[in-house]
Write an enzyme that holds these catalytic residues in place. Structure first.
Site, PDB file in Angstrom:
ATOM      1  N   ASP A   5       0.835  -1.204   0.000  1.00  0.00           N
ATOM      2  CA  ASP A   5       0.000   0.000   0.000  1.00  0.00           C
ATOM      3  C   ASP A   5       0.872   1.258   0.000  1.00  0.00           C
ATOM      4  O   ASP A   5       0.370   2.380  -0.090  1.00  0.00           O
ATOM      5  CB  ASP A   5      -1.016   0.003   1.149  1.00  0.00           C
ATOM      6  N   SER A   6       2.211   1.083   0.033  1.00  0.00           N
ATOM      7  CA  SER A   6       3.123   2.207  -0.197  1.00  0.00           C
ATOM      8  C   SER A   6       2.869   2.804  -1.580  1.00  0.00           C
ATOM      9  O   SER A   6       3.320   3.915  -1.867  1.00  0.00           O
ATOM     10  CB  SER A   6       4.584   1.751  -0.070  1.00  0.00           C
ATOM     11  N   ASP A  48      -0.958  -6.372  -0.421  1.00  0.00           N
ATOM     12  CA  ASP A  48      -1.300  -5.765   0.875  1.00  0.00           C
ATOM     13  C   ASP A  48      -2.803  -5.654   1.069  1.00  0.00           C
ATOM     14  O   ASP A  48      -3.529  -5.334   0.112  1.00  0.00           O
ATOM     15  CB  ASP A  48      -0.721  -4.340   0.929  1.00  0.00           C
ATOM     16  N   LYS A  66      -0.814  -9.683   2.743  1.00  0.00           N
ATOM     17  CA  LYS A  66      -0.101  -9.204   3.945  1.00  0.00           C
ATOM     18  C   LYS A  66      -1.034  -8.267   4.701  1.00  0.00           C
ATOM     19  O   LYS A  66      -1.770  -7.489   4.087  1.00  0.00           O
ATOM     20  CB  LYS A  66       1.177  -8.452   3.558  1.00  0.00           C
ATOM     21  N   GLU A  79      -1.279  -5.814   8.549  1.00  0.00           N
ATOM     22  CA  GLU A  79      -0.569  -5.256   9.695  1.00  0.00           C
ATOM     23  C   GLU A  79      -1.186  -5.745  11.007  1.00  0.00           C
ATOM     24  O   GLU A  79      -2.377  -6.019  11.070  1.00  0.00           O
ATOM     25  CB  GLU A  79      -0.603  -3.724   9.629  1.00  0.00           C
ATOM     26  N   GLU A 117       9.222  -3.738  10.539  1.00  0.00           N
ATOM     27  CA  GLU A 117       9.555  -2.417   9.987  1.00  0.00           C
ATOM     28  C   GLU A 117       9.972  -1.465  11.103  1.00  0.00           C
ATOM     29  O   GLU A 117       9.266  -1.317  12.122  1.00  0.00           O
ATOM     30  CB  GLU A 117       8.334  -1.853   9.238  1.00  0.00           C
TER      31      GLU A 117
HETATM   32  O1  KIV Z   1       3.508  -1.144   1.536  1.00  0.00           O
HETATM   33  C1  KIV Z   1       4.694  -1.458   1.633  1.00  0.00           C
HETATM   34  O2  KIV Z   1       5.539  -1.153   0.776  1.00  0.00           O
HETATM   35  C2  KIV Z   1       5.099  -2.204   2.811  1.00  0.00           C
HETATM   36  C3  KIV Z   1       6.565  -2.345   3.066  1.00  0.00           C
HETATM   37  C4  KIV Z   1       7.048  -1.089   3.657  1.00  0.00           C
HETATM   38  C5  KIV Z   1       6.868  -3.523   3.887  1.00  0.00           C
HETATM   39  O3  KIV Z   1       4.276  -2.652   3.548  1.00  0.00           O
END
Ligand code: KIV
Length: 279
Positions: free
Chosen positions: A45-46, A84, A114, A116, A183
Protein backbone atom coordinates in the site's frame (compact mmCIF):
# COMPACT_ATOMS: atom_id res chain seq x y z
CA UNK A 1 8.58 -21.83 -14.61
CA UNK A 2 7.02 -22.50 -11.19
CA UNK A 3 6.50 -19.71 -8.71
CA UNK A 4 8.17 -19.60 -5.31
CA UNK A 5 5.81 -20.97 -2.65
CA UNK A 6 5.29 -19.96 1.01
CA UNK A 7 6.75 -23.34 1.97
CA UNK A 8 9.94 -22.56 0.06
CA UNK A 9 10.17 -19.23 1.90
CA UNK A 10 10.06 -21.12 5.22
CA UNK A 11 12.69 -23.56 3.94
CA UNK A 12 14.97 -20.65 3.03
CA UNK A 13 15.01 -19.61 6.69
CA UNK A 14 15.79 -23.20 7.73
CA UNK A 15 18.74 -23.24 5.28
CA UNK A 16 19.95 -19.81 6.40
CA UNK A 17 19.36 -18.49 2.86
CA UNK A 18 18.55 -14.76 2.68
CA UNK A 19 15.20 -13.73 1.19
CA UNK A 20 15.25 -10.63 -1.06
CA UNK A 21 11.88 -8.92 -1.56
CA UNK A 22 10.92 -5.66 -3.31
CA UNK A 23 7.72 -3.76 -3.89
CA UNK A 24 6.28 -3.63 -7.40
CA UNK A 25 3.14 -1.92 -8.60
CA UNK A 26 3.11 -2.27 -12.39
CA UNK A 27 3.67 -4.73 -15.25
CA UNK A 28 6.94 -3.38 -16.65
CA UNK A 29 8.72 -3.10 -13.30
CA UNK A 30 7.45 -6.53 -12.24
CA UNK A 31 9.00 -8.02 -15.40
CA UNK A 32 12.37 -6.41 -14.66
CA UNK A 33 12.45 -7.39 -10.97
CA UNK A 34 11.27 -10.94 -11.68
CA UNK A 35 13.88 -11.41 -14.42
CA UNK A 36 16.53 -10.17 -11.96
CA UNK A 37 15.53 -12.99 -9.62
CA UNK A 38 13.87 -11.30 -6.64
CA UNK A 39 12.23 -13.98 -4.46
CA UNK A 40 9.04 -12.11 -3.50
CA UNK A 41 7.21 -9.09 -4.92
CA UNK A 42 5.06 -7.00 -2.62
CA UNK A 43 2.20 -4.98 -4.06
CA UNK A 44 2.40 -2.71 -1.06
CA UNK A 45 0.00 0.00 0.00
CA UNK A 46 3.12 2.21 -0.20
CA UNK A 47 1.77 2.66 -3.74
CA UNK A 48 -0.38 5.37 -2.15
CA UNK A 49 2.74 7.44 -1.53
CA UNK A 50 5.16 6.57 -4.35
CA UNK A 51 2.68 5.95 -7.18
CA UNK A 52 -0.38 8.03 -6.29
CA UNK A 53 1.15 10.96 -4.40
CA UNK A 54 -0.80 10.70 -1.13
CA UNK A 55 1.04 11.67 2.07
CA UNK A 56 0.24 8.33 3.73
CA UNK A 57 -0.93 4.81 2.84
CA UNK A 58 -4.37 5.36 4.36
CA UNK A 59 -6.35 6.38 1.23
CA UNK A 60 -5.37 3.21 -0.70
CA UNK A 61 -8.40 1.04 -1.52
CA UNK A 62 -8.98 -2.65 -2.21
CA UNK A 63 -9.69 -1.65 -5.85
CA UNK A 64 -6.25 0.05 -6.05
CA UNK A 65 -4.57 -3.08 -4.71
CA UNK A 66 -6.49 -5.31 -7.13
CA UNK A 67 -5.65 -3.22 -10.22
CA UNK A 68 -1.93 -3.06 -9.42
CA UNK A 69 -1.69 -6.69 -8.29
CA UNK A 70 -3.21 -7.82 -11.58
CA UNK A 71 -0.43 -5.99 -13.42
CA UNK A 72 2.32 -7.41 -11.19
CA UNK A 73 0.99 -10.97 -11.51
CA UNK A 74 0.88 -10.56 -15.32
CA UNK A 75 4.43 -9.20 -15.31
CA UNK A 76 6.03 -11.94 -13.20
CA UNK A 77 6.55 -15.68 -13.61
CA UNK A 78 8.68 -16.84 -10.72
CA UNK A 79 8.41 -14.50 -7.73
CA UNK A 80 5.81 -15.09 -5.01
CA UNK A 81 3.45 -12.11 -5.25
CA UNK A 82 2.10 -10.73 -1.96
CA UNK A 83 -0.75 -8.18 -2.01
CA UNK A 84 -1.30 -5.77 0.87
CA UNK A 85 -4.65 -5.53 2.63
CA UNK A 86 -5.19 -1.76 2.72
CA UNK A 87 -6.38 0.39 5.63
CA UNK A 88 -10.02 -0.32 6.53
CA UNK A 89 -10.13 -3.72 4.84
CA UNK A 90 -9.13 -5.83 7.86
CA UNK A 91 -9.65 -3.70 10.97
CA UNK A 92 -13.42 -4.18 11.29
CA UNK A 93 -13.78 -7.96 11.68
CA UNK A 94 -12.23 -11.26 10.56
CA UNK A 95 -15.25 -11.74 8.28
CA UNK A 96 -14.64 -8.42 6.48
CA UNK A 97 -10.94 -9.29 6.25
CA UNK A 98 -11.92 -12.55 4.60
CA UNK A 99 -14.20 -10.76 2.13
CA UNK A 100 -11.41 -8.34 1.12
CA UNK A 101 -8.80 -11.10 0.86
CA UNK A 102 -11.10 -13.32 -1.21
CA UNK A 103 -11.77 -10.45 -3.64
CA UNK A 104 -8.04 -9.80 -4.03
CA UNK A 105 -7.21 -13.51 -4.50
CA UNK A 106 -10.05 -14.06 -7.01
CA UNK A 107 -9.70 -10.86 -9.04
CA UNK A 108 -5.93 -10.33 -8.99
CA UNK A 109 -4.36 -13.76 -8.39
CA UNK A 110 -1.48 -13.11 -5.96
CA UNK A 111 -0.08 -16.04 -4.00
CA UNK A 112 -0.47 -14.40 -0.56
CA UNK A 113 -1.76 -11.33 1.27
CA UNK A 114 -0.10 -9.20 3.95
CA UNK A 115 -1.76 -7.41 6.82
CA UNK A 116 -0.57 -5.26 9.70
CA UNK A 117 -0.84 -6.14 13.39
CA UNK A 118 -0.06 -9.11 15.65
CA UNK A 119 -2.28 -10.21 18.53
CA UNK A 120 -5.20 -8.05 17.31
CA UNK A 121 -4.99 -9.39 13.74
CA UNK A 122 -4.37 -13.04 14.69
CA UNK A 123 -8.07 -14.15 14.51
CA UNK A 124 -8.32 -12.80 10.95
CA UNK A 125 -4.98 -14.39 10.00
CA UNK A 126 -6.20 -17.76 11.31
CA UNK A 127 -9.45 -17.52 9.31
CA UNK A 128 -7.59 -16.70 6.08
CA UNK A 129 -4.99 -19.46 6.59
CA UNK A 130 -7.75 -21.98 7.29
CA UNK A 131 -9.38 -20.92 4.01
CA UNK A 132 -6.12 -21.61 2.15
CA UNK A 133 -4.88 -18.03 1.81
CA UNK A 134 -1.20 -17.68 2.77
CA UNK A 135 -0.66 -14.65 5.04
CA UNK A 136 2.37 -12.51 5.79
CA UNK A 137 2.26 -10.41 8.97
CA UNK A 138 3.63 -6.88 9.41
CA UNK A 139 4.85 -5.52 12.77
CA UNK A 140 6.87 -2.62 14.20
CA UNK A 141 6.21 0.71 12.50
CA UNK A 142 3.05 -0.31 10.70
CA UNK A 143 2.37 2.62 8.32
CA UNK A 144 -1.42 2.37 8.56
CA UNK A 145 -1.06 3.42 12.24
CA UNK A 146 1.19 6.40 11.43
CA UNK A 147 -1.25 8.81 13.13
CA UNK A 148 -1.23 6.78 16.36
CA UNK A 149 2.59 6.58 16.29
CA UNK A 150 2.89 10.32 15.59
CA UNK A 151 5.16 9.75 12.57
CA UNK A 152 7.45 7.15 11.04
CA UNK A 153 9.33 6.33 14.27
CA UNK A 154 11.39 3.35 15.44
CA UNK A 155 9.18 0.98 17.50
CA UNK A 156 9.81 -1.54 20.30
CA UNK A 157 12.32 0.61 22.17
CA UNK A 158 11.20 -0.07 25.76
CA UNK A 159 11.25 -3.52 27.37
CA UNK A 160 7.44 -3.56 27.49
CA UNK A 161 7.16 -2.60 23.82
CA UNK A 162 9.79 -5.17 22.82
CA UNK A 163 7.97 -7.90 24.76
CA UNK A 164 4.68 -6.87 23.13
CA UNK A 165 6.34 -7.23 19.72
CA UNK A 166 7.60 -10.72 20.64
CA UNK A 167 4.05 -11.64 21.71
CA UNK A 168 2.74 -10.30 18.38
CA UNK A 169 5.18 -12.48 16.43
CA UNK A 170 4.17 -15.53 18.49
CA UNK A 171 0.47 -14.79 17.83
CA UNK A 172 1.07 -14.57 14.08
CA UNK A 173 3.08 -17.80 14.08
CA UNK A 174 0.37 -19.55 16.04
CA UNK A 175 -2.30 -18.24 13.64
CA UNK A 176 -0.37 -19.72 10.69
CA UNK A 177 1.36 -16.74 9.04
CA UNK A 178 4.22 -17.93 6.80
CA UNK A 179 6.47 -14.87 7.34
CA UNK A 180 6.47 -11.49 9.05
CA UNK A 181 7.72 -8.04 8.03
CA UNK A 182 9.55 -6.14 10.79
CA UNK A 183 9.56 -2.42 9.99
CA UNK A 184 11.60 0.20 11.83
CA UNK A 185 12.73 -1.73 14.89
CA UNK A 186 16.27 -1.80 16.28
CA UNK A 187 18.74 -4.27 14.77
CA UNK A 188 19.16 -5.93 18.19
CA UNK A 189 15.45 -6.50 18.70
CA UNK A 190 15.08 -7.79 15.12
CA UNK A 191 17.93 -10.23 15.84
CA UNK A 192 16.21 -11.58 18.97
CA UNK A 193 12.90 -11.92 17.10
CA UNK A 194 14.63 -13.66 14.18
CA UNK A 195 16.40 -16.12 16.49
CA UNK A 196 13.17 -17.00 18.31
CA UNK A 197 10.74 -17.02 15.40
CA UNK A 198 10.07 -20.20 13.49
CA UNK A 199 8.80 -18.17 10.52
CA UNK A 200 11.10 -15.94 8.41
CA UNK A 201 11.45 -12.28 9.39
CA UNK A 202 11.65 -9.80 6.52
CA UNK A 203 13.20 -6.53 7.65
CA UNK A 204 12.84 -2.94 6.47
CA UNK A 205 14.72 -0.50 8.63
CA UNK A 206 15.34 -3.42 11.01
CA UNK A 207 19.07 -3.99 10.58
CA UNK A 208 21.06 -6.82 9.03
CA UNK A 209 19.93 -9.83 11.08
CA UNK A 210 16.50 -10.58 9.62
CA UNK A 211 16.01 -13.62 7.39
CA UNK A 212 15.18 -11.36 4.46
CA UNK A 213 14.88 -7.73 3.41
CA UNK A 214 12.12 -5.75 1.72
CA UNK A 215 12.46 -2.25 0.30
CA UNK A 216 10.23 0.10 -1.64
CA UNK A 217 11.64 -0.21 -5.15
CA UNK A 218 11.40 3.56 -5.77
CA UNK A 219 13.66 4.16 -2.75
CA UNK A 220 16.49 1.88 -3.91
CA UNK A 221 16.34 3.13 -7.52
CA UNK A 222 16.26 6.87 -6.77
CA UNK A 223 12.79 7.13 -8.30
CA UNK A 224 11.01 8.98 -5.49
CA UNK A 225 12.07 12.63 -5.43
CA UNK A 226 10.30 13.62 -2.18
CA UNK A 227 12.76 11.84 0.15
CA UNK A 228 14.83 8.68 0.68
CA UNK A 229 14.29 6.98 4.05
CA UNK A 230 17.37 6.40 6.20
CA UNK A 231 16.97 2.64 5.92
CA UNK A 232 17.17 2.66 2.11
CA UNK A 233 20.28 2.77 -0.06
CA UNK A 234 20.10 4.11 -3.59
CA UNK A 235 21.53 1.36 -5.80
CA UNK A 236 20.91 3.54 -8.88
CA UNK A 237 19.84 7.07 -9.78
CA UNK A 238 17.09 6.12 -12.20
CA UNK A 239 15.27 9.42 -11.62
CA UNK A 240 18.34 11.30 -12.91
CA UNK A 241 18.69 8.93 -15.89
CA UNK A 242 15.01 9.53 -16.77
CA UNK A 243 15.29 13.33 -16.42
CA UNK A 244 18.42 13.44 -18.63
CA UNK A 245 16.77 11.21 -21.25
CA UNK A 246 13.62 13.35 -21.29
CA UNK A 247 15.66 16.55 -21.57
CA UNK A 248 17.43 15.04 -24.61
CA UNK A 249 14.06 13.99 -26.08
CA UNK A 250 12.58 17.49 -25.65
CA UNK A 251 15.67 19.01 -27.30
CA UNK A 252 15.51 16.64 -30.30
CA UNK A 253 11.78 17.19 -30.85
CA UNK A 254 12.34 20.97 -30.76
CA UNK A 255 15.35 20.74 -33.10
CA UNK A 256 13.49 18.37 -35.46
CA UNK A 257 16.20 15.72 -35.15
CA UNK A 258 13.64 13.23 -33.77
CA UNK A 259 11.75 11.44 -35.21
CA UNK A 260 13.66 10.67 -38.44
CA UNK A 261 13.01 8.36 -41.41
CA UNK A 262 14.21 5.51 -39.21
CA UNK A 263 11.19 5.89 -36.91
CA UNK A 264 8.70 6.54 -39.78
CA UNK A 265 6.49 4.37 -41.99
CA UNK A 266 6.75 4.68 -45.82
CA UNK A 267 3.89 4.70 -48.32
CA UNK A 268 3.53 3.64 -51.93
CA UNK A 269 5.11 6.43 -54.08
CA UNK A 270 2.31 6.27 -56.70
CA UNK A 271 -0.35 6.93 -54.03
CA UNK A 272 1.60 9.86 -52.66
CA UNK A 273 2.02 11.27 -56.14
CA UNK A 274 -1.73 10.98 -56.81
CA UNK A 275 -2.50 12.74 -53.52
CA UNK A 276 -0.12 15.55 -54.34
CA UNK A 277 -1.45 15.94 -57.93
CA UNK A 278 -5.10 16.27 -56.88
CA UNK A 279 -5.50 18.01 -53.54
O1 KIV B 1 3.51 -1.14 1.54
C1 KIV B 1 4.69 -1.46 1.63
O2 KIV B 1 5.54 -1.15 0.78
C2 KIV B 1 5.10 -2.20 2.81
C3 KIV B 1 6.56 -2.34 3.07
C4 KIV B 1 7.05 -1.09 3.66
C5 KIV B 1 6.87 -3.52 3.89
O3 KIV B 1 4.28 -2.65 3.55
Amino acid sequence: MARVTPDQIRQMKARGERIPMLTAYDYAMAQILDAAGVTMLLVGDSMGMVMLGYDSTLPVTVDDIIRHTQAVVRGSKRALVVADLPFGSFQVSPQETMAAAVRIMKEAGPQAVKLEGGVRSAPAVRLLVEAGIPVMGHLGMTPQSVNAFGGFKVQGKTEAAARALLADVAALEEAGAFAVVLELVSAELAQIVTERATIPTIGIGAGPYCDGEVQVVHDILGLFPDFTPRHARRFAEVGTVVRDAVTAYIGEVRERTFPTAQQSAAMDAAVIEALRREP
